[in-house]
Structure formats: C-alpha cells, structure tokens
Design a protein around this motif. Structure first.
Motif, PDB file in Angstrom:
ATOM      1  N   SER A 188     -32.377  56.415  92.799  1.00  0.00           N
ATOM      2  CA  SER A 188     -31.294  55.402  92.415  1.00  0.00           C
ATOM      3  C   SER A 188     -29.933  55.658  92.774  1.00  0.00           C
ATOM      4  O   SER A 188     -29.474  56.796  92.523  1.00  0.00           O
ATOM      5  CB  SER A 188     -31.368  55.391  90.773  1.00  0.00           C
ATOM      6  OG  SER A 188     -30.212  54.584  90.158  1.00  0.00           O
ATOM      7  N   SER A 189     -29.376  54.650  93.336  1.00  0.00           N
ATOM      8  CA  SER A 189     -28.173  54.763  94.021  1.00  0.00           C
ATOM      9  C   SER A 189     -26.987  54.644  92.974  1.00  0.00           C
ATOM     10  O   SER A 189     -26.149  55.532  92.957  1.00  0.00           O
ATOM     11  CB  SER A 189     -27.666  53.854  94.927  1.00  0.00           C
ATOM     12  OG  SER A 189     -27.848  52.482  94.309  1.00  0.00           O
ATOM     13  N   GLU A 190     -27.592  54.270  91.646  1.00  0.00           N
ATOM     14  CA  GLU A 190     -26.483  54.221  90.822  1.00  0.00           C
ATOM     15  C   GLU A 190     -26.345  55.357  90.121  1.00  0.00           C
ATOM     16  O   GLU A 190     -25.379  56.017  89.791  1.00  0.00           O
ATOM     17  CB  GLU A 190     -27.237  53.175  89.572  1.00  0.00           C
ATOM     18  CG  GLU A 190     -26.263  53.214  88.484  1.00  0.00           C
ATOM     19  CD  GLU A 190     -26.784  52.281  87.242  1.00  0.00           C
ATOM     20  OE1 GLU A 190     -26.244  51.587  86.860  1.00  0.00           O
ATOM     21  OE2 GLU A 190     -28.062  52.514  86.954  1.00  0.00           O
ATOM     22  N   VAL A 191     -27.555  56.051  89.990  1.00  0.00           N
ATOM     23  CA  VAL A 191     -27.418  57.688  89.498  1.00  0.00           C
ATOM     24  C   VAL A 191     -26.656  58.253  90.373  1.00  0.00           C
ATOM     25  O   VAL A 191     -25.758  59.166  90.010  1.00  0.00           O
ATOM     26  CB  VAL A 191     -28.932  58.124  89.218  1.00  0.00           C
ATOM     27  CG1 VAL A 191     -28.614  59.591  88.919  1.00  0.00           C
ATOM     28  CG2 VAL A 191     -29.710  57.374  88.265  1.00  0.00           C
ATOM     29  N   ILE A 243     -18.742  58.031 101.719  1.00  0.00           N
ATOM     30  CA  ILE A 243     -18.527  56.613 102.146  1.00  0.00           C
ATOM     31  C   ILE A 243     -19.721  55.800 101.596  1.00  0.00           C
ATOM     32  O   ILE A 243     -19.157  54.645 100.898  1.00  0.00           O
ATOM     33  CB  ILE A 243     -18.674  56.638 103.850  1.00  0.00           C
ATOM     34  CG1 ILE A 243     -17.325  57.370 104.450  1.00  0.00           C
ATOM     35  CG2 ILE A 243     -18.562  55.138 104.282  1.00  0.00           C
ATOM     36  CD1 ILE A 243     -17.601  57.367 105.837  1.00  0.00           C
ATOM     37  N   VAL A 244     -20.897  56.266 101.525  1.00  0.00           N
ATOM     38  CA  VAL A 244     -21.836  55.532 100.887  1.00  0.00           C
ATOM     39  C   VAL A 244     -21.880  55.263  99.492  1.00  0.00           C
ATOM     40  O   VAL A 244     -22.116  54.398  98.869  1.00  0.00           O
ATOM     41  CB  VAL A 244     -23.225  55.982 101.279  1.00  0.00           C
ATOM     42  CG1 VAL A 244     -24.491  55.511 100.683  1.00  0.00           C
ATOM     43  CG2 VAL A 244     -23.298  55.856 102.907  1.00  0.00           C
ATOM     44  N   VAL A 297     -31.915  62.925  97.375  1.00  0.00           N
ATOM     45  CA  VAL A 297     -31.730  61.731  98.207  1.00  0.00           C
ATOM     46  C   VAL A 297     -31.820  62.024  99.650  1.00  0.00           C
ATOM     47  O   VAL A 297     -32.501  61.415 100.263  1.00  0.00           O
ATOM     48  CB  VAL A 297     -30.476  60.952  98.101  1.00  0.00           C
ATOM     49  CG1 VAL A 297     -30.431  59.758  99.049  1.00  0.00           C
ATOM     50  CG2 VAL A 297     -30.552  60.447  96.507  1.00  0.00           C
ATOM     51  N   TRP A 298     -31.200  63.178 100.137  1.00  0.00           N
ATOM     52  CA  TRP A 298     -31.067  63.404 101.464  1.00  0.00           C
ATOM     53  C   TRP A 298     -31.978  64.416 101.817  1.00  0.00           C
ATOM     54  O   TRP A 298     -31.944  65.453 102.592  1.00  0.00           O
ATOM     55  CB  TRP A 298     -29.758  63.944 101.820  1.00  0.00           C
ATOM     56  CG  TRP A 298     -28.746  62.828 101.072  1.00  0.00           C
ATOM     57  CD1 TRP A 298     -27.898  62.988 100.060  1.00  0.00           C
ATOM     58  CD2 TRP A 298     -28.226  61.751 101.810  1.00  0.00           C
ATOM     59  NE1 TRP A 298     -27.199  61.764 100.152  1.00  0.00           N
ATOM     60  CE2 TRP A 298     -27.282  61.143 101.032  1.00  0.00           C
ATOM     61  CE3 TRP A 298     -28.678  60.818 103.008  1.00  0.00           C
ATOM     62  CZ2 TRP A 298     -26.551  59.871 101.418  1.00  0.00           C
ATOM     63  CZ3 TRP A 298     -28.107  59.840 103.308  1.00  0.00           C
ATOM     64  CH2 TRP A 298     -27.126  59.249 102.636  1.00  0.00           C
ATOM     65  N   HIS A 299     -32.991  64.340 101.239  1.00  0.00           N
ATOM     66  CA  HIS A 299     -34.190  65.313 101.544  1.00  0.00           C
ATOM     67  C   HIS A 299     -35.111  64.996 102.531  1.00  0.00           C
ATOM     68  O   HIS A 299     -36.119  65.545 102.686  1.00  0.00           O
ATOM     69  CB  HIS A 299     -35.057  65.507 100.309  1.00  0.00           C
ATOM     70  CG  HIS A 299     -35.700  64.416  99.994  1.00  0.00           C
ATOM     71  ND1 HIS A 299     -35.402  63.357  99.306  1.00  0.00           N
ATOM     72  CD2 HIS A 299     -37.323  64.121 100.087  1.00  0.00           C
ATOM     73  CE1 HIS A 299     -36.446  62.348  99.195  1.00  0.00           C
ATOM     74  NE2 HIS A 299     -37.380  62.856  99.561  1.00  0.00           N
ATOM     75  N   ASP A 300     -34.929  63.856 103.206  1.00  0.00           N
ATOM     76  CA  ASP A 300     -35.827  63.286 104.033  1.00  0.00           C
ATOM     77  C   ASP A 300     -35.856  63.752 105.725  1.00  0.00           C
ATOM     78  O   ASP A 300     -36.677  64.710 105.998  1.00  0.00           O
ATOM     79  CB  ASP A 300     -35.537  61.929 104.102  1.00  0.00           C
ATOM     80  CG  ASP A 300     -34.096  61.331 104.379  1.00  0.00           C
ATOM     81  OD1 ASP A 300     -33.848  60.283 104.470  1.00  0.00           O
ATOM     82  OD2 ASP A 300     -33.292  62.278 104.617  1.00  0.00           O
ATOM     83  N   LYS A 313     -30.444  52.887 103.958  1.00  0.00           N
ATOM     84  CA  LYS A 313     -31.563  53.942 103.804  1.00  0.00           C
ATOM     85  C   LYS A 313     -32.147  54.161 102.489  1.00  0.00           C
ATOM     86  O   LYS A 313     -33.277  54.303 102.221  1.00  0.00           O
ATOM     87  CB  LYS A 313     -30.928  55.155 104.347  1.00  0.00           C
ATOM     88  CG  LYS A 313     -31.601  56.269 104.652  1.00  0.00           C
ATOM     89  CD  LYS A 313     -31.196  57.262 105.392  1.00  0.00           C
ATOM     90  CE  LYS A 313     -30.116  58.159 104.763  1.00  0.00           C
ATOM     91  NZ  LYS A 313     -29.540  59.125 105.490  1.00  0.00           N
ATOM     92  N   LEU A 314     -31.141  54.125 101.571  1.00  0.00           N
ATOM     93  CA  LEU A 314     -31.672  54.472 100.288  1.00  0.00           C
ATOM     94  C   LEU A 314     -32.592  53.221  99.685  1.00  0.00           C
ATOM     95  O   LEU A 314     -33.574  53.577  99.186  1.00  0.00           O
ATOM     96  CB  LEU A 314     -30.434  54.515  99.097  1.00  0.00           C
ATOM     97  CG  LEU A 314     -29.451  55.741  99.278  1.00  0.00           C
ATOM     98  CD1 LEU A 314     -28.484  55.509  98.295  1.00  0.00           C
ATOM     99  CD2 LEU A 314     -30.207  57.021  99.202  1.00  0.00           C
ATOM    100  N   ALA A 315     -32.202  52.103 100.143  1.00  0.00           N
ATOM    101  CA  ALA A 315     -32.934  50.692  99.677  1.00  0.00           C
ATOM    102  C   ALA A 315     -34.334  50.896 100.353  1.00  0.00           C
ATOM    103  O   ALA A 315     -35.514  50.723  99.877  1.00  0.00           O
ATOM    104  CB  ALA A 315     -32.272  49.556 100.069  1.00  0.00           C
ATOM    105  N   ALA A 316     -34.271  51.362 101.524  1.00  0.00           N
ATOM    106  CA  ALA A 316     -35.620  51.476 102.355  1.00  0.00           C
ATOM    107  C   ALA A 316     -36.535  52.553 101.557  1.00  0.00           C
ATOM    108  O   ALA A 316     -37.779  52.514 101.341  1.00  0.00           O
ATOM    109  CB  ALA A 316     -35.558  51.970 103.749  1.00  0.00           C
TER     110      ALA A 316
END
Length: 620
Positions: free
Chosen positions: A396-399, A475-476, A419-422, A510-513
């Motif tokens: 969740s980008s909100e979280v 930024i994101v 999130v950035w574990h990819d 990217k998060l949405a994807a």
DNA sequence: ATATCCTGTCATTAT
DNA sequence: ATATAATGACAGGAT
C-alpha cells in the motif's frame, strides 16, 4: 461527489443489512457498480493501494451467486438451494409416479358373500367394463360400513399380520363392482412414511434382497403386508414423483395399508378391463405438481418400473424436494455396503457409466482431495480477505506514505524489505538526505561502491545526475501538496521538473504494478481453490446420484414383487390365478389402480376390452 | 542458446 | 485540469 457516493453506499449497506435480517437477499454489489464492491473490502480511503479491481469480480462469488456479505444464514440457504439445483441438473433415473401410486392398493375384504349380504355381482352400477377394486372416499365409507358385517374390525395391528386380521379371518368378499378398502387406524401413517429415515432406506435395500429369494418369501398374506408396509415405509419420501403425491394426500391417507388383498378373488367380480383399484381416500383430482400423472402417461405397467434405467434419462431432480435429498444424503454410502449384490446387479451398467462419465467439468484431478464446501469456502474467502486486508498493506502506497509522513521531513526509512524488495538492479539506496542533514550509517567502501554502481536505479541515477536534492523514494512518497510545493519553491529547471514528475509517476506506477500483479496472483489462487472445491462437490453429488439410482431400483423391485403377489391373489373366470405375463397393474391419472390384461400393441385398450366383453356376453 | 519468470516502464483508461 | 489507480503490453535482466 465522492463523499456523496460514500454516503449513499453506506446507507445502501445499512438497508441491505436490514433486509437481510428479514430474509430478503439484496445483491448490493450490482448497485455499487464496483465503486466499493466487494463490500468485504475495507475502505482504506481514496489512496488505498489495494482497491477494487476487475479481478475481484472473479472471486467472492460462488457458483455464480454473489456471496451475501452480511447474512451468512442467507448464504447457507442459497447454498442449499444451489446444491439442490446442481443435483437436479445432474439428472437421474426417473420413477414415474403413476406406477408408484399402486402402493395405495388396500386390503380387499372378501368375506362370504352370503354373510356379508353382497349378492349383487356385475350389477352394472359401475360401467361393466371396469371394476373399481378400490375407490376414493365414497367407496372407503362403504367399505367401513361393510366391515362390521364381515368381521374385520380392529385389524389395526399391522405387526400381527393379515392372518390375524380380517384379511384371513373373515370370508372373502368382493363387492359387485369394487373391492373394499380398509381405512381404519393406520399403524404406519404416511406422515411418518414421508419422514422415513436412513435406516428405513437401508432396510428397504435389504428387503429387496429378501424378496429376491424365494426361500425368504413368507406366507402370502404376511408377506404382502410386510412388503406393502415396507415399501411404503421406505420409499415414499425417496421418490420424486411420489413426493408430490404423498404431500398432496398425506393428510387424508390414513388407511391401514398393512392389510392385503385377499386371495382367491374371483375375477367375475371384477372386470379386468379398466379395473380400478383406487385408494379409499385418494382424491379424484390430478396433482398438478406431478407431471408424471398426465393422463397420457399415467397408465404404465408396474413391470416397467425397473426399466427406468434403460430408457429414462430424465433428470431426477425436476421434482425432487429438498427433504428427499436430505434423507438420501443421510443414507450415505454406508447403506450401499449392505446392499445385496442382486440388487446392485439390477442397475444398468450403462447408467452408472453415464454417471461417472458425466463430465460437467473436465478438471484436473490432481487438485487435491475433496474439500468440504464450507471449510473451503471459508478458507478461500477468509484467506483472500486476509490477504487483501493484510497483504495489501505491504504494497500500500498509503501505508508507505503514512510511514513516511510520520518520519517527515524525509526521515530515512528502509523500505527495501517491503516495497523496494524487488529488483536487485533497481533496488533503491538507503535514503540519503543531503539537504536535511540526516545522519547516515557509515558505509564500507565496498558497500558504497555497490550502492553507487550496482543498486542505483535508473531514476536514482538520473536524479543524482540532475542534482535533485531528493531521493526517488522521497519524490514518490511525498504527498502531492508537498510535491507541488517542492516543484514551485526550489526553482527547478524545466528538465528537473520533468524528471521529478517522471520519477514520481514511474515510482507510483511501479507500486501499482506490484499491487496489480499481486491481485492477479491472488485471483488465480482463489480460482484454483474454487475449482478444487467444485470438483469435490461434483464428486459428492455424483455419489448421491448413484445412491439414489440404487434406491430407485430397490423400490422398483419391491413393486414388481408386490405386483406379482397381488396378481397371484386374483382369479380369472376360470379360477386360475393371474400371472404377470397376462395381467399388469396400472395406475390411472386419478390415482386409481387398474388391473389390465396384457394387450396386443395394435389394439387400443378400451376398444379391445369392450370387444372382449361383447364376445363374452355373446358366448354366455 | 532458449524458455520462462520477474520486474520496471509505458500507454491508456477510469476515477 | 490534474493526480492517481488500474492494467495490458512490452522490454530487459535473472535463472
């Protein structure tokens, strides 16, 4: 506008809850039009990273029915209905109700005509071409009136057998145009029969085996009584067409069915053609709920009962009541273990093969063992719900935004594990905040090199190249207001502004994807679980279907045996007992049982019988 | 070398 | 009008 929508939706949900409480099912999802559907999702706000997607339309539904979100009882109810519909759709051998109406054959008093004062024979009160062995209520009254004279009182004890009752104790009597019916206290009421239990079904299955053995054949009277009682006990609630018949007549069918037809009945007292044996309380109307009682289809010989497996592929379920299937399900497969092999042999192998080959679904068989629908549904829904509620937070980008907001301004947060574990090649750096003076962990030379050369994303590299004072994460994840403020207040060039917007857009996309792909995988998993559940359900329904077919066959054999027994007690004009190859019992559309001689297929029954009568009259 | 999977990115659409 | 979410399609790296 969105607030108004939410307000309306909340009101709609509350209305749905109220309607559900009073038993009204409302599919609110269709009204929401995907805005907040499915309702089980928690509204995390407009920025929720895990909001409604079309994938949800593939889930949260069971067999095409939307799961009611607020009323599990209704779901259970509709699930039951759904199961019944599915069983009906499977099809099953049909048992024509007219044939089964023959159960309503009653004991015929055959006392000495002199004692009973029944001198009139063939008086013609009824049509000479037909004789009612049993009639409706009117005849039943007559029968009762004659009973005292015939000494047939108090034969309500079925267990004593016919010989202890008037059936054997009193002289046989056949009225001029009818066979009397005992309509006294019925030890085994059809009300009870309609609620025959599993044990009764099992005993039925066992009883057929006994009937099939001549050695096990008891005395005629006792056997007849027992057989009729057994048949009525065990079969009424299991037969679809009978179900409607019984339901229609339960209140009035209080006849002592344990009595039997008396032997040595003189055929002169009855007319074979169109001879009718009607139950004393049988209504004269045709049950509209029993399509098998259509006049054109009503007159079917009992002998054809067991032939249902050959030609009839009509679905069983059309008229099946829920109660029938409850009992069938209660019977279980255990009852089949005790089933006589002779009974099993009567089943058409092709029929069973059809059952097994009924491939409504051609699904992979390796999808796991049978799952209980309830548990699987619960696990599926609950797990998916949990995943949506819990797993989504990881994406969740909100979280993330909240976390970042808590650490504002631009406090370092290591999101590499969430999130950035990819991508290894694109994993962002531990965030550095040059303009905020945030203390950084000292990095080794190798780490710094790795971060500089290997783990910098392209946008990170671009940001550094453009001397942007923010990391990609910053930024994101910064709120849009602050992002716009940054764009305005820092005096960035147009290229920098464009890069900032692109970085933010790509990061959010990217998060949405990631969320989108996770939802897709969850949907696939849910569908696979549903496939397994439906496959198990199909196997279960097929088992029930096979069990029903065996029960039908058992009842058919009972009827055949009883038909032979009834015919053996009747006599033709020559005093010879009737045989099934010469005569058969049929059930008319009005429920009357008719004794019909074997006919040549080209000659219509009524015409032929009348002709025979004329010929007999001429000879006499 | 190739297939497959995973991830990021873009384009598009809807909200 | 703008921001953003959702998603299909594509590219490229990893295995």
């Amino acid at each position: 506008m969105q607030f108004a929508k939410k307000y309306f939706t909340d009101g709609l949900i509350q209305l749905t809850i109220l309607l559900s409480l009073i038993g009204v099912r409302v599919d609110i999802d269709s009204y929401l039009n995907g805005y907040y559907s499915p309702l089980i999702e928690i509204n995390l706000g407009p920025s929720s990273a895990y909001t409604q997607t079309p994938f949800h339309s593939l889930r949260d539904t069971l067999d095409g029915y939307s799961v009611h979100p607020k009323c599990p009882e209704l779901d259970y109810f509709f699930a039951s209905r759904r199961l019944l519909d599915e069983v009906r759709s499977l099809g099953s051998p049909r048992f024509p109700s007219p044939q089964l109406n023959a159960w309503l054959v009653h004991q015929v008093t055959a006392p000495d005509k002199a004692e009973c004062g029944q001198p009139s024979q063939n008086s013609g009160t009824e049509d000479s071409t037909s004789t009612e062995l049993q009639d409706g209520q009117q005849e039943g009254v007559n029968g009762r009136e004659h009973l005292p004279d015939c000494g047939q009182e108090g034969d309500g004890a079925v267990g004593a057998g016919p010989c202890t009752t008037g059936a054997c104790a009193v002289p046989k009597e056949i009225h001029n145009d009818e066979l009397k019916i005992k309509e006294e206290d019925e030890p085994v009421s059809l009300t009870h029969l309609a609620h025959s239990s599993t044990l009764e079904q099992e005993s039925l299955l066992g009883g057929v085996g006994a009937l099939s053995h001549p050695s096990g054949f008891l005395g005629p009277s006792a056997d007849t009584d027992q057989s009729w009682s057994q048949l009525l006990h065990l079969s009424v609630s299991d037969l679809e067409d009978l179900d409607s018949l019984v339901n229609a007549r339960l209140p009035e069918l209080d006849t002592d069915l344990s009595s039997a037809l008396q032997a040595d009945m003189c055929l002169e007292d009855i007319t074979l053609q169109d001879t009718i044996m009607s139950p004393p309380t049988a209504p004269q109307h045709t049950d509209p709920s029993s399509p098998g009682l259509a006049p054109g289809l009503a007159a079917l010989p009992f002998a054809s009962v067991c032939n249902f497996t050959g030609g009839s592929s009509q679905g069983l379920g059309d008229g099946l009541d829920e109660a029938v299937f409850e009992q069938i399900n209660q019977l279980g497969l255990e009852g089949l273990e005790t089933m006589d092999q002779q009974l099993l042999s009567c089943l058409d192998p092709q029929l069973l093969e059809d059952f097994d080959s009924d491939s409504g679904l051609s699904l992979e068989s390796s999808s796991g063992g049978p799952l209980s629908p309830g548990s699987s549904e619960m696990s599926s829904s609950s797990s998916s719900l949990c995943e949506e509620e819990c797993g989504a937070t990881g994406y969740s980008s909100e979280v993330d935004s909240k976390s970042l907001l808590e650490h504002r301004p631009w406090s370092p947060i290591d999101l590499s594990e969430s999130v950035w574990h990819d991508h290894s090649y694109s994993s962002p750096l531990p965030i550095t905040y040059p303009h905020k003076g945030i203390k950084e962990e000292p990095l080794s030379e190798e780490e710094e090199y790795g971060l500089e050369e290997r783990e910098l994303s392209r946008d990170e590299v671009r940001a550094r190249a453009m001397c942007l004072p923010f990391s990609v994460l910053q930024i994101v994840n910064m709120p849009v207001e602050e992002f716009l403020e940054v764009l305005d207040s820092h005096g960035f060039s147009s290229e920098q502004v464009t890069l900032l917007r692109d970085i933010r857009r790509r990061g959010k996309n990217k998060l949405a994807a990631q969320n989108c792909r996770k939802r897709k995988l969850d949907a696939i998993t849910g569908l696979q679980e549903e496939v397994s559940r439906l496959q198990a359900q199909r196997e279960r329904l097929l088992r029930d279907k096979r069990l029903t077919a065996k029960t039908m066959c058992a009842v058919g054999q009972q009827i055949q045996q009883l038909t032979r027994d009834v015919l053996s007690r009747l006599r033709d004009p020559l005093g010879q007992p009737l045989t099934p190859d010469r005569y058969s019992l049929q059930c008319g559309a009005n429920g009357k049982v008719v004794l019909v001689p074997a006919r040549r297929p080209t000659v219509s029954g009524a015409t032929g019988n009348k002709t025979d009568k004329r010929k007999k009259a001429k000879k006499q």
